[in-house]
Design a protein around this motif. Structure first.
Motif, PDB file in Angstrom:
ATOM      1  N   ALA A  42       8.472  -8.328 164.154  1.00 13.54           N
ATOM      2  CA  ALA A  42       7.272  -9.485 164.735  1.00 13.54           C
ATOM      3  C   ALA A  42       7.633 -10.894 164.005  1.00 13.54           C
ATOM      4  CB  ALA A  42       6.220  -8.766 164.401  1.00 13.54           C
ATOM      5  N   LEU A  43       7.682 -10.869 163.427  1.00 12.44           N
ATOM      6  CA  LEU A  43       7.408 -12.609 163.033  1.00 12.44           C
ATOM      7  C   LEU A  43       9.061 -13.189 162.843  1.00 12.44           C
ATOM      8  CD1 LEU A  43       6.316 -11.986 159.013  1.00 12.44           C
ATOM      9  CD2 LEU A  43       5.536 -12.845 161.355  1.00 12.44           C
ATOM     10  N   ALA A  44       9.193 -14.173 162.896  1.00 10.96           N
ATOM     11  CA  ALA A  44      10.683 -15.361 162.872  1.00 10.96           C
ATOM     12  C   ALA A  44      10.584 -16.517 162.073  1.00 10.96           C
ATOM     13  CB  ALA A  44      11.006 -15.993 164.618  1.00 10.96           C
ATOM     14  N   ARG A  45      11.613 -17.053 161.932  1.00 15.69           N
ATOM     15  CA  ARG A  45      12.168 -18.975 161.112  1.00 15.69           C
ATOM     16  C   ARG A  45      11.797 -19.588 162.015  1.00 15.69           C
ATOM     17  NH1 ARG A  45      13.454 -18.052 155.975  1.00 15.69           N
ATOM     18  NH2 ARG A  45      14.029 -19.611 155.746  1.00 15.69           N
ATOM     19  N   LEU A  46      11.033 -20.584 161.366  1.00 12.34           N
ATOM     20  CA  LEU A  46      10.816 -22.031 162.399  1.00 12.34           C
ATOM     21  C   LEU A  46      11.992 -22.606 161.317  1.00 12.34           C
ATOM     22  CD1 LEU A  46       7.515 -22.142 163.352  1.00 12.34           C
ATOM     23  CD2 LEU A  46       9.068 -21.871 164.604  1.00 12.34           C
ATOM     24  N   GLY A  47      13.216 -22.422 160.719  1.00 17.89           N
ATOM     25  CA  GLY A  47      13.806 -23.671 160.700  1.00 17.89           C
ATOM     26  C   GLY A  47      14.368 -22.860 159.303  1.00 17.89           C
ATOM     27  N   GLN A  48      15.920 -22.946 158.877  1.00 14.62           N
ATOM     28  CA  GLN A  48      16.592 -22.242 157.913  1.00 14.62           C
ATOM     29  C   GLN A  48      16.239 -23.081 156.014  1.00 14.62           C
ATOM     30  OE1 GLN A  48      18.255 -18.941 157.572  1.00 14.62           O
ATOM     31  NE2 GLN A  48      16.797 -19.773 159.928  1.00 14.62           N
ATOM     32  N   SER A  49      15.447 -24.122 155.824  1.00 15.65           N
ATOM     33  CA  SER A  49      14.886 -24.631 155.042  1.00 15.65           C
ATOM     34  C   SER A  49      14.298 -23.136 153.298  1.00 15.65           C
ATOM     35  CB  SER A  49      13.209 -25.782 155.134  1.00 15.65           C
ATOM     36  OG  SER A  49      12.417 -24.701 155.135  1.00 15.65           O
ATOM     37  N   ARG A  50      14.514 -23.992 152.191  1.00 15.11           N
ATOM     38  CA  ARG A  50      14.124 -23.239 151.379  1.00 15.11           C
ATOM     39  C   ARG A  50      13.293 -23.496 150.586  1.00 15.11           C
ATOM     40  NH1 ARG A  50      19.862 -22.719 147.681  1.00 15.11           N
ATOM     41  NH2 ARG A  50      18.369 -21.479 146.330  1.00 15.11           N
ATOM     42  N   GLN A  51      12.254 -22.500 150.165  1.00 13.37           N
ATOM     43  CA  GLN A  51      11.406 -22.396 149.090  1.00 13.37           C
ATOM     44  C   GLN A  51      11.633 -22.891 146.929  1.00 13.37           C
ATOM     45  OE1 GLN A  51       8.257 -20.092 149.368  1.00 13.37           O
ATOM     46  NE2 GLN A  51       8.935 -19.413 151.368  1.00 13.37           N
ATOM     47  N   VAL A  52      12.839 -22.256 147.367  1.00  9.32           N
ATOM     48  CA  VAL A  52      13.310 -22.923 145.673  1.00  9.32           C
ATOM     49  C   VAL A  52      13.314 -24.121 145.378  1.00  9.32           C
ATOM     50  CG1 VAL A  52      14.637 -21.665 143.861  1.00  9.32           C
ATOM     51  CG2 VAL A  52      14.074 -20.383 145.715  1.00  9.32           C
ATOM     52  N   GLY A  53      12.177 -24.929 144.436  1.00 12.55           N
ATOM     53  CA  GLY A  53      12.787 -25.834 143.759  1.00 12.55           C
ATOM     54  C   GLY A  53      11.741 -27.050 144.863  1.00 12.55           C
ATOM     55  N   ALA A  54      11.594 -26.479 146.232  1.00 10.17           N
ATOM     56  CA  ALA A  54      10.329 -27.090 146.882  1.00 10.17           C
ATOM     57  C   ALA A  54       9.614 -27.525 146.288  1.00 10.17           C
ATOM     58  CB  ALA A  54      10.435 -26.616 148.138  1.00 10.17           C
ATOM     59  N   GLU A  55       8.565 -28.746 146.813  1.00 14.77           N
ATOM     60  CA  GLU A  55       7.312 -29.825 146.482  1.00 14.77           C
ATOM     61  C   GLU A  55       6.016 -28.658 146.590  1.00 14.77           C
ATOM     62  OE1 GLU A  55       6.758 -32.356 144.481  1.00 14.77           O
ATOM     63  OE2 GLU A  55       9.159 -32.003 143.321  1.00 14.77           O
ATOM     64  N   ARG A  56       5.618 -28.468 146.136  1.00 11.39           N
ATOM     65  CA  ARG A  56       4.549 -27.764 146.780  1.00 11.39           C
ATOM     66  C   ARG A  56       3.640 -28.735 147.575  1.00 11.39           C
ATOM     67  NH1 ARG A  56      -1.471 -25.845 143.599  1.00 11.39           N
ATOM     68  NH2 ARG A  56      -2.622 -25.388 145.517  1.00 11.39           N
TER      69      ARG A  56
END
Length: 74
Positions: free
Chosen positions: A58-72
């Motif tokens: 029921a969910l879909a991604r809105l892009g392929q960006s990674r969360q690892v190391g991402a700024e808050r």
């Protein structure tokens, strides 16, 4: 892992309602290619089977960006 997750769910949440759904959180396509399978979808399918629930995507991604190391962001 699926057995442990299913037992934990049954222990703490019970099985009170007739219809339940298991919804995996979408994995980035690059991660799926690296692993050779979608671990979230695999676990969701196993948990749904153990508990007798339905698994739906029921969910879909809105892009392929990674969360690892991402700024808050706020």
């Amino acid at each position: 892992m699926a057995e442990i997750m299913a037992r934990t769910y049954a222990k703490y949440c019970g099985l009170h309602i007739v219809d339940y759904l298991v919804v995996p959180v979408p994995t980035a396509s690059g991660r799926i290619r690296n692993r050779g399978f979608d671990h979230a979808d695999y676990l969701a399918a196993k948990i749904a089977k153990i508990l007798g629930f339905k698994k739906i995507n029921a969910l879909a991604r809105l892009g392929q960006s990674r969360q690892v190391g991402a700024e808050r962001t706020v």
